[in-house]
Design an enzyme around this catalytic site. Structure first.
Site: not given
Length: 375
Positions: A157, A240
């Site tokens: 990622e 997030e």
């Protein structure tokens, strides 16, 4: 000179003028681009499609507190984000918009997964809307895997931190600084126990930017965290949040992946691609199965392949084999599994699916392989 006398309009003249005005208005409405109504998503993993090519997802995976996003015509905004989690752990969620495949949910018409060595460029543009009364990061995620994966978590990622507010930090530890896309970044690397993570952290907030995703991919390959034989599986832009987050927004998002020789940016597609599709069905009242074989009739291998087609109205896919086929209705895309991602010249790959239908049964009108129409 005497002024001319005013001639009153007849009823016929008034009606004619009104009809002309109405015709003008109708023409203007027809010419105007369609605007998608905002869509509220509160389901934990609910999603919807915007612009006919991207997926907006709620993706509330780290908390049981309510969260809702509103998908707009160009992006989304976080309209409810209750609760908080410790800032030294994982965030509450990752509401985002993406191009590619995320847990078998593939955006319509995407050409991802795509082998890194076959991507000449991946231009993207993002505009964020920030708030000050929350703890969060604004993260653009790039997912890479050794296989053309469309389900589960990819191996590496890449996180681009456009902004961070509050006492949060990337996974792992800082290993240095670098310049990518003409900007300076802190570089962090680590693992969350499921996948490897490399994070590029901006020293100050970036509200909007147009850039090439492949610049960050190449830096990741250079650092040994991916290889050119791997696949780009998705690109995602969102947030997030650890605490609160209502009001955060992706005002606009665009993502394209140009296939071809990276050394020849003018080559936008797979060379010498040609294809033929056979579509064999077994139909009964209200249900059917379809066995689909796509044959590479071109002169070069196709790796990986994506077959796009549109299901007739009233048809819905309930399960599939030897490929992922998403979404379940409308314009769908079939993507291969790890063992059948390559179609050599003169060879074919077969997959199938089961579905339901209402009304009369019919077959898709056409198919395209990696953007090339098939016979």
């Amino acid at each position: 000179m005497r002024p001319l006398p005013h001639r009153p309009r007849t009823a016929r003249g008034l009606i004619g003028a009104l009809l002309t005005a109405l015709a003008t208005v109708a023409a203007l409405v027809a010419a105007a681009p369609a605007v998608q109504a905002d869509t509220l998503i509160c389901d934990q993993f609910g999603s919807t499609t915007i612009q006919g090519r991207y997926v907006v997802q709620n993706n509330r995976w780290g908390t049981s507190a309510p969260q809702c996003v509103t998908a707009t015509d160009t992006g989304f905004r976080l309209t409810q984000a209750d609760g908080s989690v410790p800032t030294n752990g994982a965030p509450k969620s990752y509401p985002s918009v993406f191009n590619g495949c995320h847990y078998t949910n593939c955006s319509p018409g995407t050409n991802l997964p795509a082998r890194l060595s076959g991507i000449s460029g991946a231009p993207s543009s993002i505009s964020y809307g920030y708030v000050g009364d929350a703890v969060y990061n604004a993260s653009y995620d790039i997912w890479l895997d050794p296989t053309p994966k469309t389900d589960g978590v990819s191996q590496t990622e890449i996180m681009i931190w456009f902004n961070k507010v509050g006492p949060v930090q990337p996974i792992g530890s800082q290993v240095g600084t670098t310049t990518v896309g003409g900007r300076s970044w802190q570089v962090w690397t680590g693992s969350n126990g499921t996948n490897d993570v490399i994070s590029f952290v901006a020293p100050s907030a970036i509200p909007s930017w147009s850039f090439d995703v492949m610049d960050f991919v190449r830096e990741t390959v250079r650092r040994g965290m991916a290889q050119n034989s791997w696949y780009l599986t998705s690109v995602q832009a969102g947030f997030e949040p650890w605490q609160n987050g209502a009001g955060l927004a992706v005002n606009s998002f665009s993502s394209a992946v140009n296939l071809g020789d990276p050394g020849d940016p003018g080559n936008p597609g797979d060379p010498a691609t040609a294809c033929k599709v056979t579509y064999a069905t077994n139909v009964w009242s209200g249900g059917f199965t379809a066995d689909v074989t796509v044959t590479n009739t071109g002169s070069a291998p196709v790796d990986p392949w994506k077959l796009a087609f549109t299901l007739p109205s009233g048809q819905r896919i309930t399960n599939a084999w030897n490929a992922g086929v998403t979404p379940s209705t409308g314009a769908v895309t079939a993507t291969p599994l790890a063992h059948n991602a390559r179609i050599a010249p003169g060879s074919g790959q077969t997959f199938g699916f089961q579905g339901t239908y209402s009304g009369s049964f019919s077959r898709p009108a056409g198919f395209s392989l990696n953007g090339t129409a098939c016979s």
